[in-house]
Design an enzyme around this catalytic site. Structure first.
Site, PDB file in Angstrom:
ATOM      1  CD  GLU A 129      -1.512  -0.477   3.519  1.00 52.47           C
ATOM      2  OE1 GLU A 129      -2.098   0.828   4.045  1.00 52.47           O
ATOM      3  OE2 GLU A 129      -1.543  -1.672   4.234  1.00 52.47           O
TER       4      GLU A 129
ATOM      5  CB  CYS B  52      13.395  45.933 -16.582  1.00 54.28           C
ATOM      6  SG  CYS B  52      13.274  44.125 -17.697  1.00 54.28           S
TER       7      CYS B  52
ATOM      8  CB  CYS C 111      11.913  44.449 -22.318  1.00 53.84           C
ATOM      9  SG  CYS C 111      13.174  43.171 -21.220  1.00 53.84           S
TER      10      CYS C 111
ATOM     11  CE1 TYR D 156       0.159   2.674   9.898  1.00 52.89           C
ATOM     12  CE2 TYR D 156      -0.410   4.424   8.166  1.00 52.89           C
ATOM     13  CZ  TYR D 156       0.324   3.700   9.887  1.00 52.89           C
ATOM     14  OH  TYR D 156       0.896   4.782  10.042  1.00 52.89           O
TER      15      TYR D 156
ATOM     16  CB  CYS E 124      15.126  46.769 -21.774  1.00 52.47           C
ATOM     17  SG  CYS E 124      13.697  46.765 -20.550  1.00 52.47           S
TER      18      CYS E 124
ATOM     19  CG  ASP F 271       5.535  11.889   3.317  1.00 56.22           C
ATOM     20  OD1 ASP F 271       5.813  12.537   5.011  1.00 56.22           O
ATOM     21  OD2 ASP F 271       6.080  13.524   3.254  1.00 56.22           O
TER      22      ASP F 271
ATOM     23  CB  CYS G 148      10.076  44.359 -17.644  1.00 53.56           C
ATOM     24  SG  CYS G 148      10.562  45.760 -19.374  1.00 53.56           S
TER      25      CYS G 148
ATOM     26  CE  LYS H 274      10.895   7.528   3.200  1.00 52.78           C
ATOM     27  NZ  LYS H 274      10.940   8.173   3.870  1.00 52.78           N
TER      28      LYS H 274
ATOM     29  CE  LYS I 191       6.863   4.867   4.763  1.00 51.99           C
ATOM     30  NZ  LYS I 191       7.310   6.423   5.921  1.00 51.99           N
TER      31      LYS I 191
HETATM   32  S1  IVH Z   1       3.050   0.614   8.836  1.00 55.67           S
HETATM   33  C1  IVH Z   1       4.177  -2.286  11.728  1.00 55.67           C
HETATM   34  N1  IVH Z   1       1.777   1.598   6.404  1.00 55.67           N
HETATM   35  O1  IVH Z   1       5.368   5.163   8.096  1.00 55.67           O
HETATM   36  C2  IVH Z   1       3.616  -0.806  11.031  1.00 55.67           C
HETATM   37  N2  IVH Z   1       2.986   2.634   8.062  1.00 55.67           N
HETATM   38  O2  IVH Z   1       8.236   5.753   8.596  1.00 55.67           O
HETATM   39  C3  IVH Z   1       3.510  -0.086  11.022  1.00 55.67           C
HETATM   40  N3  IVH Z   1       3.240   4.987   7.301  1.00 55.67           N
HETATM   41  O3  IVH Z   1       5.274   4.890  11.580  1.00 55.67           O
HETATM   42  C4  IVH Z   1       3.368   1.365  10.094  1.00 55.67           C
HETATM   43  N4  IVH Z   1       1.822   4.528   5.436  1.00 55.67           N
HETATM   44  O4  IVH Z   1       3.463   6.466  10.651  1.00 55.67           O
HETATM   45  C5  IVH Z   1       2.475   1.427   7.429  1.00 55.67           C
HETATM   46  N5  IVH Z   1       0.871   2.206   4.780  1.00 55.67           N
HETATM   47  C6  IVH Z   1       1.915   2.608   6.068  1.00 55.67           C
HETATM   48  C7  IVH Z   1       2.063   3.762   6.018  1.00 55.67           C
HETATM   49  C8  IVH Z   1       2.946   3.596   7.050  1.00 55.67           C
HETATM   50  C9  IVH Z   1       2.590   5.794   5.933  1.00 55.67           C
HETATM   51  C10 IVH Z   1       4.650   5.828   8.233  1.00 55.67           C
HETATM   52  C11 IVH Z   1       3.493   5.707   9.744  1.00 55.67           C
HETATM   53  C12 IVH Z   1       4.662   4.767  10.535  1.00 55.67           C
HETATM   54  C13 IVH Z   1       6.069   5.508   9.353  1.00 55.67           C
HETATM   55  C14 IVH Z   1       7.051   4.364   9.310  1.00 55.67           C
END
Ligand code: IVH
Length: 679
Positions: free
Chosen positions: A120, A415, A439, A232, A418, A124, A433, A321, A122
């Site tokens: 899934e 400017c 120009c 998650y 010119c 932010d 400008c 990442k 990640k």
């Molecule tokens: S799983 C044991 N799933 O990433 C499982 N984390 O760098 C723990 N995060 O602290 C986390 N999206 O805040 C998981 N789909 C996702 C996530 C996720 C974002 C964050 C979470 C965690 C951090 C670790």
């Protein structure tokens, strides 16, 4: 209590239950299934009805009622709370090799030939732990150091996608669910605009904005922040029907009414993981929220237990990442660039840095007030950001790294190219400008635009060449390009006879163009490729367009009053008329277009606004239909609106239209007007 009163109270209690169930069902459809079935205004109506009844019977108010999301006095600080199970972090992988290594360890550890993972995005944002006791949200805590976090229950209760009560059918007596609170990008931009208008601090990115919002001591402020949530993972699940796999767990959480990322899915083995990574990377810039990678988790909970965790991170999960979109580097200089329209843009010259997948050595600082806001100085260490195809920009200054010698930048008073005077535009934000095509910077940019691929597409006329042509005084308007001979081109640096002849040939070819390309090439302010296309289509010939008053320009789809005025102003300038004439004399020509017949319908030249839910047409269908009937469809009511087409649950537009005496039509009346106008 009299029996009559009791009866009324019972009836109210029943109605309250009904309303709550209905509202919760809509919450679920909206936040979990992403499939809402009622309009926002109808939803607000249900909430208001519930509020009213609860106001009459305060003893029937419960803490998990949908009306009770926001409340409580501001706190002095957040209480520390211990997590029942530690909140783990994730190990990171930055390459396919590191993922392969992770997969190998999982297979070995679990003693399997192949592993099924749940992958899934990640998100932010920031990690949060929600505790549901007997189905009711009783606590929300930040991650903190993993063992102890902060109690942010009041704030989290105000996040609309966090259910206060699990849906009917929930099973665990106690559920500790983990997820990410985040701010969608659109909400972040809106918030920053509001902050700016109120002269308050801007947030550097959606993550900081989410964190800053969740840390508000007054939950009423947090409630106004556009936060959202995906879960998650589970920390504790006390109950009989424990899921056997990560995917089943997500499905259960979803059934309980908790939002789960719809992109989560099972992937079998390493290759499928890496494919998933590429797929989500390609989606990254289209998502409504920011992500910084993907997460792979061993799906079998049994295998997860066998694999266990080492120092604060599970062995059964890994974050893969994406390349960072933000990096830090040093500002070596600040220079001001002059754009095609004369806008002056300060640009930071940087120590080259690899970010968002490319090496970046310049980043825009947008305008003078942005420099002031960021307080960026020459020599500063800054965070720069490059997301997708967006121009790299300076996001913030790392003040801890400011050196003694860091110098403030002084915006030029004339400017830099010119020496013409500078005028302020758009509320003083943009400096321009005033030199126009006198120009050389503006002239160069105009010529480059004129020759570009979507304009006249003059092959071989690159930036370097344009610069020489302008600097040597050979070209003062785009039309001059067509009066140069091969011999004259050949005199330029790095131009042989052959390339000069090729250039003459491509100039020859570009003479035969189309009206949309020609209009786009002129560089009329605010007229991009799409508008050029619709203008050409609507007017058919350049003559018609040149003669069009502002009023008829405004009837062109997507041309508002501002753009219409810009177009008119452009064509009214003698200089522009001369350039157009000269281009035509040099043989620039295009085939005729049959303009889209403006129907003699009742909507020709009419400005129409749509509101509410129509019985048969979606908003978009109605809009397109009206445009086909010659209408200009606008988003807001003004004194110039001719009709408001209103469906069910019209919003404030309806009231405004009525107060301005604007005719309100139902869908069938709208159709009737068009039918009547048919010849
Ligand atoms: S799983 C044991 N799933 O990433 C499982 N984390 O760098 C723990 N995060 O602290 C986390 N999206 O805040 C998981 N789909 C996702 C996530 C996720 C974002 C964050 C979470 C965690 C951090 C670790």
């Amino acid at each position: 209590m009299s029996s009559k009163k009791k009866q009324a109270a019972d009836k109210a209690a029943e109605k309250i239950d009904e309303l709550r169930a209905e509202i919760e069902e809509h919450n679920y459809r909206y936040h979990v299934l992403d499939d809402p079935v009622i309009s926002d205004s109808r939803y607000d109506g249900l909430i208001r009805a519930l509020e009213k009844l609860e106001g009459e019977y305060p003893e029937l108010v419960t803490s998990s009622s949908p009306t009770q999301r926001v409340g409580g006095a501001p706190v002095d600080r957040f209480e520390a709370v211990d997590h029942r199970m530690p909140m783990l972090s994730l190990n990171n992988a930055f390459s396919p090799e590191a993922v392969a290594e992770f997969d190998r360890r999982c297979r070995e550890g679990a003693g399997r030939a192949a592993i099924c993972y749940v992958a899934e995005p990640k998100i932010d944002g920031l990690a949060i732990s929600l505790t549901y006791e007997q189905g009711e949200l009783t606590r929300a805590a930040t991650r903190g150091d993993g063992r102890t976090g902060e109690d942010v229950t009041l704030n989290v209760r105000s996040i609309p996608s966090v259910p206060l009560q699990l849906r009917r059918g929930w099973t665990p007596r106690l559920l500790d669910v983990r997820g990410e609170v985040f701010m969608p990008v659109a909400g972040f931009q809106m918030l920053n605009e509001q902050q700016k208008a109120r002269d308050e601090k801007l947030y550097a990115n959606p993550r900081n904005a989410a964190a800053g919002s969740l840390r508000q001591l007054d939950s009423k402020i947090c409630a106004q922040r556009p936060l959202s949530f995906f879960c998650y993972a589970v920390g504790t699940w006390q109950g009989s029907d424990q899921p056997g796999t990560q995917m089943q767990m997500l499905e259960k959480l979803r059934e309980f009414g908790l939002p789960v990322n719809p992109l989560a899915r099972e992937v079998n083995g390493l290759d499928a993981c890496l494919e998933y990574y590429q797929e989500i990377l390609a989606l990254r810039d289209k998502l409504e929220y920011e992500i910084d990678g993907v997460v792979y988790k061993v799906s079998s909970i049994g295998d997860q237990q066998v694999l266990g965790s080492v120092s604060r991170a599970p062995r059964w999960a890994m974050a893969h990442k994406f390349p960072a979109q933000e990096e830090t580097t040093v500002v070596k200089a600040i220079e001001v660039q002059v754009g095609r329209s004369g806008a002056l843009t300060p640009v930071a010259r940087l120590d080259p840095v690899f970010v968002g997948g490319v090496t970046v050595s310049n980043a825009t600082l947008h305008n003078a007030s942005e420099i002031e806001r960021l307080d960026v100085r020459i020599g500063d260490t800054v965070v720069i950001r490059r997301a997708g195809d967006v121009i790299p920009e300076v996001v913030s200054v790392v003040l801890e790294h400011r050196r003694r010698g860091a110098r403030r930048f002084r915006f030029p008073s004339e400017c830099p190219v010119c020496r013409s005077s500078i005028c302020s535009d758009e509320g003083g934000v943009i400096q321009r400008c005033s030199g126009g095509l006198v120009c050389s910077a503006q002239l160069k940019e105009s010529i480059k635009h004129f020759a570009s691929r979507l304009a006249l597409d003059i092959e071989g006329l690159g930036a370097k060449l344009v610069e020489q042509l302008v600097d040597s005084g050979r070209v003062k308007t785009p039309a001059d390009l067509f009066s140069l001979s091969a011999a004259e081109f050949a005199e330029l640096e790095r131009m042989g006879e052959k390339s000069a002849e090729n250039l003459i040939a491509s100039l020859e070819k570009s003479r035969q163009t189309t009206l949309p390309r020609f209009l786009f090439a002129l560089g009329i302010p605010q007229v991009g490729e799409a508008t050029a296309q619709t203008l050409a289509q609507s007017f058919g010939t350049l003559e018609e367009l040149l003669a069009a008053p502002v009023g008829s320009l405004e009837t062109v789809p997507d041309v508002g009053p501002v753009v219409a005025l810009e177009i008119r102003r452009f064509f009214d300038q003698t200089h522009n008329q001369q350039v157009i004439d000269a281009l035509r004399q040099h043989g620039v020509t295009w085939p005729e277009i049959n303009p889209v017949a403006t129907p003699a319908g009742g909507f020709a030249g009419k400005t129409v606004v749509i509101t509410g839910t129509l019985p048969n047409l979606s908003r978009d269908q109605a809009r397109r239909w009206l445009i086909e009937q010659g209408a200009k469809v606008s988003g807001s009511i003004s004194s110039r609106t001719d009709y408001l087409v209103a469906g069910a649950d019209p919003g404030s537009k309806y009231d405004k239209a009525v107060s301005l005496g604007i005719e309100v039509l139902e869908e069938h009346e709208m159709k009737a007007i068009a039918d009547k106008a048919q010849p």
